[in-house]
Structures are given as structure tokens and as C-alpha cells.
Design a protein around this motif. Structure first.
Motif, mmCIF file in Angstrom:
data_model
loop_
_atom_site.group_PDB
_atom_site.id
_atom_site.type_symbol
_atom_site.label_atom_id
_atom_site.label_comp_id
_atom_site.label_asym_id
_atom_site.label_seq_id
_atom_site.Cartn_x
_atom_site.Cartn_y
_atom_site.Cartn_z
ATOM 1 N N ALA A 38 0.833 -1.214 0.000
ATOM 2 C CA ALA A 38 0.000 0.000 0.000
ATOM 3 C C ALA A 38 0.863 1.258 0.000
ATOM 4 C CB ALA A 38 -0.925 -0.021 1.220
ATOM 5 N N VAL A 39 1.950 1.257 0.771
ATOM 6 C CA VAL A 39 2.848 2.429 0.806
ATOM 7 C C VAL A 39 3.509 2.637 -0.548
ATOM 8 C CG1 VAL A 39 4.985 3.320 1.804
ATOM 9 C CG2 VAL A 39 3.252 2.314 3.286
ATOM 10 N N ASP A 40 4.013 1.533 -1.136
ATOM 11 C CA ASP A 40 4.717 1.645 -2.420
ATOM 12 C C ASP A 40 3.794 2.011 -3.576
ATOM 13 O OD1 ASP A 40 7.016 0.995 -1.112
ATOM 14 O OD2 ASP A 40 7.077 -1.104 -1.743
ATOM 15 N N ALA A 41 2.515 1.700 -3.435
ATOM 16 C CA ALA A 41 1.587 1.914 -4.558
ATOM 17 C C ALA A 41 1.193 3.383 -4.731
ATOM 18 C CB ALA A 41 0.333 1.056 -4.343
ATOM 19 N N HIS A 42 1.397 4.181 -3.691
ATOM 20 C CA HIS A 42 0.888 5.562 -3.770
ATOM 21 C C HIS A 42 1.927 6.564 -3.290
ATOM 22 C CE1 HIS A 42 -3.014 3.762 -4.499
ATOM 23 N NE2 HIS A 42 -2.865 3.021 -3.403
ATOM 24 N N ARG A 100 -8.331 6.404 -2.609
ATOM 25 C CA ARG A 100 -8.029 4.963 -2.660
ATOM 26 C C ARG A 100 -6.834 4.621 -1.761
ATOM 27 N NH1 ARG A 100 -7.991 4.716 -7.607
ATOM 28 N NH2 ARG A 100 -5.745 4.743 -8.088
ATOM 29 N N ALA A 101 -5.830 5.513 -1.773
ATOM 30 C CA ALA A 101 -4.654 5.300 -0.923
ATOM 31 C C ALA A 101 -5.062 5.270 0.550
ATOM 32 C CB ALA A 101 -3.610 6.388 -1.173
ATOM 33 N N ARG A 102 -5.934 6.219 0.931
ATOM 34 C CA ARG A 102 -6.379 6.257 2.316
ATOM 35 C C ARG A 102 -7.079 4.954 2.694
ATOM 36 N NH1 ARG A 102 -11.029 6.871 4.525
ATOM 37 N NH2 ARG A 102 -12.029 7.538 2.590
ATOM 38 N N ALA A 103 -7.921 4.429 1.820
ATOM 39 C CA ALA A 103 -8.650 3.195 2.109
ATOM 40 C C ALA A 103 -7.700 2.010 2.255
ATOM 41 C CB ALA A 103 -9.677 2.934 1.013
#
Length: 439
Positions: A104-108, A122-125
Motif C-alpha cells: 500500500a505504501v509503495d503503490a501511492h 483509494r490510498a487512504r482506504a
């Protein structure tokens, strides 16, 4: 599992790189106003919360790993092995939760100038979901850690014993070495004790290598064993001068006793001559070998005394003690045999002059037992009455035998002694039975 500390710090360079732009305004970053900027802030807050959950899980896992290592260092029981297996299973779930967080960290990249509100949402979710998974796994970890209390307490207790136990073993070895040096300074070699102390050197080496190499349980057992063996060496070393002096005293005493028995043995033959002259063969035949056996025993005792003295001079203490024990046994046997001849003559003289005293003594014992057997009863117990009736009959037979031309006085004395022993057994049985019945 990837190094958690490194992973926690991974997002920081991006944040640090973004700070100059935010402070100086020196870039072309496009800021969203209103709702867009609010969603970015919420995503960043979710990221920070997930990072905190990740750090807390990492810290808890590291602390618990130390506890598991403490238990496994000491305990190999089924409960301890299960704890290790359960911790490994938890580790796999921690890896899964950590992977979800890292993904999740790397994706955003929340610091991008062109971050879309939908992407921030989406990142927050995703980050919130990762945080919740991390918190759930940490809860499992906390519950698992709480259940380790008894195992961990026992392991820590053993670890707390380790250093004092090793130190006691070292001090015991030092004490044994000092005692041995003191004994040698007095002129005693104590070679056997020195060999036993030298045999403990490899054990000391292993103690110095520590529990990390040999395990806590094995090290504790080794420390106890070294302590026990070293204390034994020290105690024996301290007693060695006294032991040597005692052996010297026994050598003198037993030499004197052997000489005295040589003189006494010479008196047996005249006693046997008197017995042969005055009494039937049955009264003295068993004593015929006494003079020869006494001479043989004294000779053997003197030989063993020489061996004991040589062992003492060579400081073979165990051999000296063993030889002296043999000497003592030989002299005791000789003393008893020589005394038996004189005692036989005295007793036969007495009964030949007045057998009535022996008869009355035996009859009194029988009558006394009969009165006890009848006390409080119309008839005695058959198992008490039967041996007493037999005793009366056997005494009468023994008295009648004295009327023969060549009475066997020794047989008579043997019978009466046996009868008194039988009667005494009956009396003891009656008293024991009635004593038990009164409780």
C-alpha cells in the motif's frame, strides 16, 4: 520477514524531499484546494497511522523473539516446542500483514504534485485496511505473549541461576586446588586426588565457554557436577593428614594385638588337653582345629600388616586401609576361636559340677512364659502352647541324657540355650499381640 526497522524508515526520504518545496515555495507543485487537499491530508494521516501500527508490531515482535529465545535456550519440553511453532505461525501472519502495508505504501506517492483526489481516497482506504490488519495481528501477538508467562518465568529463573552456579563451581575448584597444595606442602603426595582434580579441567573449560555454546540446562548440570566433585576432592584432601595418622595408629595397635594373640594361642593346646581328658569327644571335637587355624590366621595377619605398612609408605591410602581391615578380621576370628576354647572349658566345668542351675534357669523361663500365655485366658493359644509344651519335653530329654555314663554336657548346654531362645520368642510374640490389641 523483511527488516521492519528499515521498512518503517523507507517513506521518510520522500517526505524529506518534499519539505523544501512546501516551505520555500520553490517548485511548480500544483496544490489542490478544498476537497482535493483534504483527501490528500486524510491519506497522509492514514499512512502515518499505518506506519505507527507497523512500528508497534515490529517492536512487539522483536521483544517476543527475545522471550522465545530465552525459553528455547533453557526448555526443550513439548510446551516450549509448541510455543516456538506458534510463534513461527504468527511470524507468517505478521509477514502477510507487513507485505500488505508495504504494498500500500509503495503503490501511492502522496507527495506527487498531480495527485488526483480519487487516488488519494483509494490510498487512504488501502492504508487504513493495512493498518487494521497490522493491529489485528499485533493483538494476536500480545495474547500469545501473555500466555508465555509460566514458560518465560521458569526460563528466566534458570538463567538467573546460571552465573552463580558457574561461579560456585569455579570457587570449589579453587578451594580443592588450595587444599591439595596444602597437603602436598606437608609431605603427602595425594596423587589420586590430584588425578581427580585434573580430570575436572575439561569441565572447567566447557563452563568457561558458556551456555551459549553448551546450553543453559547442560551448563547448570555441569556446574553442579563440578561443584560436587571438587568439594569431594577438597574434603578428602583436608582429611588426608588425619587419615595418615589414623593408619599409623592402627598399624601399631594391630601389631601389638597380633603379638598378644600369638601368646594366647599357645594356651589353647593345654585347654584342649584338659577337655579331652575330662569330657566326651562331642564336647571338644569342633575345637580341634583352633590351634593350627589360630597360627595360620596370625601369620596371614602379620603378612597383611607388612603389606599395609608398605602401602602407607607409598601413600596408597586405600590399599593400606583395605589391608588393615583384613588384618582386623583375621585377628577377630582368631580371638573368638581362642576365647571359645577357654570359655568351653569353664562352662563344661560348671555344668559338670552342678547341672541343676542350668536346669532351673531353663525351667523358670518356661514357667514364666506359660503363666503369660494363660493370663486372662481359660486355655492358651495353640500356637503359643505348642512350642512351650515341646520345650518342657525336650528339657526332660536333655536331663535324662545326663544320666548316661559319658554325658554330652556340651549338647546339654546347647539344648538349654536353644530352649531359652524359643521361649523368649514366644513371650515376645504374646506381648506384641496383646500390645497391638490394646490400641
Amino acid at each position: 520477514m523483511r527488516d521492519l526497522c528499515v521498512l518503517v524508515l523507507a517513506p521518510l526520504p520522500l517526505l524529506a524531499a518534499a519539505l523544501p518545496l512546501a516551505v520555500t515555495g520553490g517548485g511548480t507543485r500544483r496544490w489542490f484546494g478544498g476537497r482535493g487537499e483534504s483527501q490528500r491530508a486524510e491519506a497522509q494521516a492514514a499512512k502515518d497511522a499505518a506506519a505507527e501500527a507497523f512500528y508497534e508490531l515490529d517492536t512487539a515482535q522483536r521483544d517476543l523473539k527475545i522471550s522465545i529465545e530465552t525459553i528455547t535456550a533453557v526448555d526443550s519440553s513439548p510446551a516450549a516446542r509448541k510455543a516456538v511453532e506458534d510463534f513461527a505461525a504468527l511470524g507468517r501472519r505478521i509477514d502477510e500483514a507487513s507485505h500488505a502495508y508495504i504494498t500500500a505504501v509503495d503503490a501511492h506517492d502522496l507527495d506527487r504534485d498531480d495527485l488526483e483526489p480519487s487516488v488519494a481516497s483509494r490510498a487512504r482506504a488501502e492504508l487504513t485496511s493495512a493498518k487494521e490488519q497490522l493491529i489485528r495481528v499485533k493483538g494476536e501477538l500480545d495474547r500469545f505473549g501473555a500466555g508465555l508467562g509460566p514458560l518465560l518465568g521458569s526460563a528466566e529463573t534458570q538463567l538467573a541461576r546460571l552465573a552463580p552456579a558457574v561461579e560456585r563451581a569455579r570457587q570449589a575448584l579453587l578451594g580443592a586446588s588450595n587444599a591439595l597444595d596444602s597437603v602436598r606442602a606437608s609431605g603427602l603426595r595425594a596423587d589420586d586426588l590430584a588425578a581427580r582434580l585434573a580430570a575436572l579441567a575439561p569441565e572447567l573449560t566447557k563452563l568457561n565457554q558458556g551456555a551459549g555454546r553448551h546450553g543453559v540446562t547442560e551448563t547448570l548440570q555441569r556446574a553442579d557436577r563440578v561443584l560436587r566433585d571438587a568439594e569431594a576432592v577438597r574434603a578428602e584432601a583436608e582429611k588426608l593428614p588425619e587419615r595418615a595418622a589414623e593408619i599409623d595408629r592402627r598399624l601399631v595397635t594391630l601389631r601389638t594385638r597380633a603379638q598378644a594373640l600369638t601368646t594366647r594361642s599357645a594356651s589353647v593346646e593345654p585347654v584342649l588337653s584338659e577337655l579331652r581328658r575330662r569330657f566326651s569327644a562331642a564336647c571338644w571335637q569342633d575345637l580341634q582345629p583352633v590351634p593350627e587355624q589360630a597360627a595360620v590366621n596370625v601369620r596371614r595377619a602379620e603378612e597383611k600388616l607388612k603389606e599395609a605398612a608398605q602401602a602407607r609408605d607409598e601413600q596408597r591410602w586405600a590399599d593400606a586401609t583395605s589391608r588393615l581391615s583384613t588384618v582386623r578380621a583375621l585377628l577377630n576370628a582368631t580371638d573368638e576361636a581362642v576365647s571359645a576354647a577357654g570359655d568351653r572349658l569353664r562352662r563344661l566345668d560348671g555344668v559338670a559340677k552342678d547341672p541343676q542351675q542350668e536346669i532351673e534357669r531353663t525351667r523358670f523361663a518356661i514357667r514364666d512364659a506359660q503363666r503369660l500365655a494363660m493370663a486372662g485366658r481359660q486355655t492358651p493359644e495353640p500356637r503359643h502352647a505348642r512350642p512351650l509344651d515341646d520345650a518342657v519335653a525336650r528339657l526332660d530329654q536333655a536331663i535324662t541324657a545326663l544320666e548316661h555314663r559319658h554325658p554330652d554336657y556340651w549338647h546339654f548346654l546347647t539344648v538349654t540355650e536353644g530352649l531359652r531362645r524359643t521361649v523368649a520368642d514366644v513371650v515376645a510374640d504374646i506381648r506384641e499381640e496383646r500390645g497391638a490389641g490394646s490400641h
